[in-house]
Design an enzyme around this catalytic site. Structure first.
Site, short mmCIF file in Angstrom:
data_model
loop_
_atom_site.label_atom_id
_atom_site.label_comp_id
_atom_site.label_asym_id
_atom_site.label_seq_id
_atom_site.Cartn_x
_atom_site.Cartn_y
_atom_site.Cartn_z
N HIS A 5 0.80 -1.23 0.00
CA HIS A 5 0.00 0.00 0.00
C HIS A 5 0.84 1.28 0.00
O HIS A 5 0.54 2.23 0.74
CB HIS A 5 -0.95 0.00 1.20
CG HIS A 5 -2.04 -1.04 1.12
ND1 HIS A 5 -2.51 -1.56 -0.06
CD2 HIS A 5 -2.77 -1.64 2.11
CE1 HIS A 5 -3.47 -2.44 0.19
NE2 HIS A 5 -3.65 -2.51 1.49
N HIS A 51 -9.57 2.27 0.38
CA HIS A 51 -9.57 1.15 1.32
C HIS A 51 -10.71 1.24 2.34
O HIS A 51 -10.50 1.02 3.54
CB HIS A 51 -8.21 1.08 2.03
CG HIS A 51 -7.79 -0.30 2.41
ND1 HIS A 51 -8.55 -1.12 3.22
CD2 HIS A 51 -6.69 -1.03 2.08
CE1 HIS A 51 -7.91 -2.27 3.39
NE2 HIS A 51 -6.79 -2.25 2.70
N GLU A 106 -11.39 -3.58 -2.81
CA GLU A 106 -10.41 -2.59 -3.27
C GLU A 106 -10.19 -2.81 -4.77
O GLU A 106 -9.53 -3.76 -5.17
CB GLU A 106 -9.09 -2.77 -2.52
CG GLU A 106 -9.23 -2.73 -1.01
CD GLU A 106 -8.12 -3.50 -0.30
OE1 GLU A 106 -6.94 -3.25 -0.55
OE2 GLU A 106 -8.45 -4.40 0.51
C1 GLA Z 1 -5.21 -5.19 2.10
C2 GLA Z 1 -4.32 -6.35 2.17
C3 GLA Z 1 -4.48 -7.03 3.48
C4 GLA Z 1 -4.22 -6.07 4.60
C5 GLA Z 1 -5.10 -4.86 4.45
C6 GLA Z 1 -4.78 -3.80 5.45
O1 GLA Z 1 -6.50 -5.56 1.92
O2 GLA Z 1 -4.50 -7.24 1.11
O3 GLA Z 1 -3.63 -8.12 3.56
O4 GLA Z 1 -2.89 -5.67 4.58
O5 GLA Z 1 -5.00 -4.32 3.19
O6 GLA Z 1 -4.71 -4.28 6.74
#
Ligand code: GLA
Length: 382
Positions: free
Chosen positions: A134, A208, A346
């Site tokens: 991210h 997110h 997402e």
């Molecule tokens: C995304 C990732 C997860 C986790 C979340 C945040 O969805 O794929 O594994 O890291 O973000 O916690």
């Protein structure tokens, strides 16, 4: 004289509003800007409360571009906040779960926190084991965005911009990012992402938000019914990096082609569910041929009748069932958020695309424009 006419016109208008029977004047939307606190280094942050003509409300902060709350009606017209988040800026400054945030420069994981472009290797910040997740240690979710209210025809719009510097978290090129949130009068939260660069780079932007369509404090999301418009997914290894395979969902617990409760198979003895600690997988969207934007997923909460549809121009969606939520963060209204008390959808290009030549490209060249749209649409059913 002119003054007098203006004055009487004004009084007339006042009278009309006072005398108009209740509910006769069509409601219009509004945007309200409120102070939301100061960052640890003293930058003032705002909260923009967008309301549409139906009373649907989206509150967005320019810290991380996060959707702080989203209030939508159930089948009886009762409004509830359907996203997780925090009451104050501090929560977002300390957040580790990306609640509601804009994620970038690269949403999802890049294996071994490195990739190459034109023979040059770029090393990124490692913030997820050996991987970059991210956007790195200080991703776009921790950036202060410049905000501007924009005129919108069918709703309320907020523009957020952020100049991401060359070398930020290890990425090449100065990337100018623009995200426009529009709360439409059709009860959609539309997110338009765009970006330009001055040097070849990679980009993958997403939002997110964590949803629980039953509203705050209503437990887990395992009873929500889900459809994902995907025949294939990208299986992962133990560090959640795709193996490169596009695997059929057929015969696996990742088959959401027909509406299925999120919890129906989540604890099945399945290699991929074990690796993900539940669902934490990228689905390869079945795009409607020629359509600019396609349905990615549809979620129904049976008790309230709230329905969420996710529409996107992106080729993938990460379906994540909040497996890492552990009830430690103090959320809105003092609530804590337990494991699987929300889900994320997402929209994105596939994880680790910079290292996967067979995945759709995430490369952005100077002179090109990165441009994607995702819409979260809220309706109800009986
Ligand atoms: C995304 C990732 C997860 C986790 C979340 C945040 O969805 O794929 O594994 O890291 O973000 O916690």
């Amino acid at each position: 004289m002119k003054r007098l006419i203006m004055l009487s016109a004004f009084t007339g208008a006042m009278l009309m509003t006072t005398l108009a029977p209740l509910g006769a004047t069509p409601k219009s939307g509004s945007t309200e800007k409120k102070p939301f606190g100061k960052t640890p280094d003293g930058q003032p942050i705002d909260l923009y409360v967008l309301t549409n003509k139906n009373g649907v409300e989206a509150a967005i902060t320019n810290y991380g571009g996060a959707v702080v709350s989203l209030k939508v009606p159930d089948r009886n017209g009762k409004f509830a906040d359907v996203v997780l988040g925090y009451d104050s800026l501090d929560g977002y400054v300390n957040d580790k779960s990306y609640f509601g945030a804009i994620v970038g420069r690269y949403g999802n994981r890049i294996g071994h926190a490195q990739f190459s472009l034109d023979g040059k290797t770029y090393t990124l910040a490692k913030n997820n084991g050996e991987n970059s997740l991210h956007g790195g240690i200080k991703g776009f979710n921790k950036a202060v965005w410049a905000a501007k209210e924009l005129p919108a025809k069918n709703g309320q719009s907020l523009e957020l911009t952020y100049p991401s510097k060359e070398g930020e978290e290890g990425f090449p090129g100065n990337l100018h990012v623009r995200v426009v949130y529009t709360l439409t009068d059709s009860n959609e939260l539309k997110i338009e992402y765009s970006a330009t660069t001055d040097k070849k780079t990679v980009v993958n932007l997403t939002n997110h938000s964590y949803f629980n369509l039953a509203g705050p404090g209503s437990g887990d999301i395992l009873g929500h019914q889900l459809v994902i418009e995907a025949d294939k997914f990208t299986p992962v290894d133990a560090s959640l990096i795709p193996t490169g395979e596009l695997r059929d969902v057929q015969g696996t617990p990742l088959d959401f082609r027909k509406a299925t409760a999120i919890g129906a198979r989540i604890d099945q003895d399945d290699e991929q569910l074990k690796l993900g600690h539940g669902y934490d997988h990228n689905f390869v969207l079945r795009r409607a041929a020629g359509a600019p934007i396609s349905l990615a997923a549809r979620v129904v909460e049976p008790n309230t009748g709230r329905v969420l549809e996710v529409w996107t121009t992106e080729p993938g969606v990460q379906f994540y069932t909040g497996n890492f939520l552990d009830g430690t963060a103090r959320g809105k209204g003092g609530l804590t958020y337990a494991r699987r008390s929300a889900f994320c959808l997402e929209t994105q290009h596939f994880p680790d695309s910079p290292n996967q030549p067979k995945f759709p490209s995430v490369v952005l060249n100077p002179g090109e424009k990165y441009s994607t749209t995702t819409t979260y649409k809220f309706t109800t059913e009986k």
